[in-house]
Design a protein around this motif. Structure first.
Motif, PDB file in Angstrom:
ATOM      1  N   ASN A 216      21.751  39.306   0.458  1.00  0.00           N
ATOM      2  CA  ASN A 216      22.263  38.938   1.781  1.00  0.00           C
ATOM      3  C   ASN A 216      23.791  38.992   1.828  1.00  0.00           C
ATOM      4  OD1 ASN A 216      19.645  38.521   2.568  1.00  0.00           O
ATOM      5  ND2 ASN A 216      19.744  36.289   2.493  1.00  0.00           N
ATOM      6  N   PHE A 217      24.416  38.620   0.722  1.00  0.00           N
ATOM      7  CA  PHE A 217      25.879  38.633   0.680  1.00  0.00           C
ATOM      8  C   PHE A 217      26.420  40.061   0.748  1.00  0.00           C
ATOM      9  CE2 PHE A 217      29.877  38.771  -1.753  1.00  0.00           C
ATOM     10  CZ  PHE A 217      30.637  37.885  -0.995  1.00  0.00           C
ATOM     11  N   VAL A 218      25.761  40.980   0.074  1.00  0.00           N
ATOM     12  CA  VAL A 218      26.190  42.383   0.115  1.00  0.00           C
ATOM     13  C   VAL A 218      26.113  42.922   1.538  1.00  0.00           C
ATOM     14  CG1 VAL A 218      25.587  44.726  -0.630  1.00  0.00           C
ATOM     15  CG2 VAL A 218      25.622  42.856  -2.294  1.00  0.00           C
ATOM     16  N   VAL A 219      25.045  42.584   2.254  1.00  0.00           N
ATOM     17  CA  VAL A 219      24.924  43.010   3.649  1.00  0.00           C
ATOM     18  C   VAL A 219      26.005  42.351   4.498  1.00  0.00           C
ATOM     19  CG1 VAL A 219      23.436  42.971   5.691  1.00  0.00           C
ATOM     20  CG2 VAL A 219      22.448  43.415   3.428  1.00  0.00           C
ATOM     21  N   PHE A 220      26.256  41.066   4.234  1.00  0.00           N
ATOM     22  CA  PHE A 220      27.255  40.317   5.009  1.00  0.00           C
ATOM     23  C   PHE A 220      28.650  40.907   4.854  1.00  0.00           C
ATOM     24  CE2 PHE A 220      30.380  36.788   4.997  1.00  0.00           C
ATOM     25  CZ  PHE A 220      30.301  36.421   6.328  1.00  0.00           C
ATOM     26  N   ARG A 221      28.964  41.437   3.685  1.00  0.00           N
ATOM     27  CA  ARG A 221      30.304  41.996   3.457  1.00  0.00           C
ATOM     28  C   ARG A 221      30.629  43.137   4.411  1.00  0.00           C
ATOM     29  NH1 ARG A 221      31.132  43.291  -2.814  1.00  0.00           N
ATOM     30  NH2 ARG A 221      29.260  44.519  -2.361  1.00  0.00           N
ATOM     31  N   LYS A 222      29.600  43.775   4.958  1.00  0.00           N
ATOM     32  CA  LYS A 222      29.833  44.890   5.875  1.00  0.00           C
ATOM     33  C   LYS A 222      30.175  44.421   7.285  1.00  0.00           C
ATOM     34  CE  LYS A 222      26.580  47.801   3.302  1.00  0.00           C
ATOM     35  NZ  LYS A 222      25.316  48.596   3.372  1.00  0.00           N
ATOM     36  N   THR A 223      29.811  43.172   7.602  1.00  0.00           N
ATOM     37  CA  THR A 223      30.023  42.678   8.972  1.00  0.00           C
ATOM     38  C   THR A 223      30.769  41.356   8.988  1.00  0.00           C
ATOM     39  OG1 THR A 223      27.887  41.526   8.950  1.00  0.00           O
ATOM     40  CG2 THR A 223      27.907  43.798   9.769  1.00  0.00           C
ATOM     41  N   TRP A 224      31.405  40.986   7.879  1.00  0.00           N
ATOM     42  CA  TRP A 224      31.984  39.647   7.756  1.00  0.00           C
ATOM     43  C   TRP A 224      33.050  39.365   8.803  1.00  0.00           C
ATOM     44  CZ3 TRP A 224      37.132  38.681   6.881  1.00  0.00           C
ATOM     45  CH2 TRP A 224      37.917  39.759   6.473  1.00  0.00           C
TER      46      TRP A 224
END
Length: 253
Positions: free
Chosen positions: A14-22
Motif C-alpha cells: 500500500n505504501f508503494v502505491v501511495f508514493r505515486k499519489t502522496w
C-alpha cells in the motif's frame, strides 16, 4: 488468527502505491484543517473570549491534529480498503500468495495507522510554524496518533466487513465519524454541555485523542493523560479481532 511479519508486506504494498499519489493526498488533508484553522481560529476566534486561559486559536489547533488523523484513517480503511477488496480484487490476489487473509487485514490497519501519523504530524508542523506549540512534549504527539490510527482503522475495517456496497459508507461518516468530530472537544470544551453528554463523551475515542494531544502541545501535563492513553489501548485490544472475523467471513463466504 494467522498473523506474522507478512502483514508488513501488505503495508509496504500500500505504501508503494501511495508514493505515486502522496502529494495530492496530502494536499487535500492539509488544506481542509488549514481552512478550519483560518476561518474559525483567526476569524471567529476574534469574537470568542479566552478558553481555559488560552486564545480560541490555541485551543482549536491541537484538536485539528487529532481530527485530521481520524479522518485520514477512517477514509483509508473504509472507501480505499473497500475498493481494494471489492473492485480491484487486491485482497484475492494477495491471499493467493503465502500471505493470509488475517495478515491482509492487519496490513490494512497498519497502513491506516500510518496515514493517521502522517496527516496528524503535517498539521502539527503547521501549528509549530504558526507558533502555537508551547511544549517540547509535542514530540510525543506522533505516539498518540499511532493509538488514534489503530482505533479508527479497526472501526473502519469493521464497517468495511459489514457493508454491502460502497454507498453505505455515508452512514458510517454521518452517524459515527461526524458526531465524534463535533462532540469530542475539538471545537469547544465539553464542560459547557449537560453532564450526561460529558459522560457519554468518554465513549468517544476521538475525545481521548484530543485530551492527549492538546496537553502535549500546550505543555499541560498531568497523570490523567495516562488514563486517556490506557482507554485507547483497551479499546484497541477489544476491537482488534472483530475486523479479522468480519473480513474472513465476508471473503470466505
Amino acid at each position: 488468527m494467522d498473523i506474522s511479519y507478512r502483514a508488513w508486506k501488505v503495508f509496504w504494498r500500500n505504501f508503494v502505491v501511495f508514493r505515486k499519489t502522496w502529494l495530492t493526498n496530502i494536499m487535500f488533508n492539509f488544506l481542509e484543517p488549514l481552512l478550519y484553522l483560518t476561518a474559525m481560529g483567526y476569524g471567529m476566534g476574534h469574537y470568542i473570549p479566552a478558553i481555559q486561559g488560552m486564545s480560541y486559536l490555541q485551543f482549536l489547533a491541537p484538536g485539528l491534529i487529532a481530527s485530521s488523523a481520524m479522518w485520514a484513517t477512517a477514509s483509508e480503511c473504509t472507501y480505499d480498503s473497500f475498493v481494494r477488496m471489492k473492485f480491484q480484487k487486491t485482497y484475492h490476489a494477495i491471499v493467493a500468495t503465502p500471505v493470509s487473509l488475517d495478515e491482509v487485514v492487519v496490513g490494512e490497519m497498519l497502513f491506516g495507522t500510518f496515514k493517521s501519523v502522517l496527516y496528524g504530524t503535517v498539521i502539527l508542523l503547521v501549528i509549530l510554524f504558526l507558533g502555537l506549540v508551547r511544549s517540547p512534549a509535542a514530540l510525543l504527539v506522533p505516539l498518540v496518533l499511532v493509538l488514534c490510527g489503530f482505533v479508527f482503522a479497526e472501526l473502519g475495517m469493521i464497517w468495511t466487513g459489514l457493508v454491502p456496497k460502497i454507498d453505505t459508507f455515508s452512514y458510517f461518516f454521518t452517524l459515527i465519524i461526524t458526531p465524534m468530530f463535533l462532540f469530542a472537544g475539538v471545537f469547544f470544551p465539553l464542560d459547557a454541555l449537560p453532564l450526561i453528554v460529558q459522560r457519554l463523551a468518554w465513549l468517544i475515542p476521538l475525545y481521548h485523542v484530543v485530551e492527549l494531544v492538546r496537553p502535549l502541545v500546550l505543555g499541560q501535563l498531568s497523570p490523567v493523560l495516562l488514563v486517556h492513553a490506557a482507554w485507547l489501548v483497551v479499546f484497541i485490544a477489544i476491537f482488534f479481532y472483530p475486523p479479522l472475523y468480519l473480513l474472513r467471513r465476508r471473503l470466505r463466504g
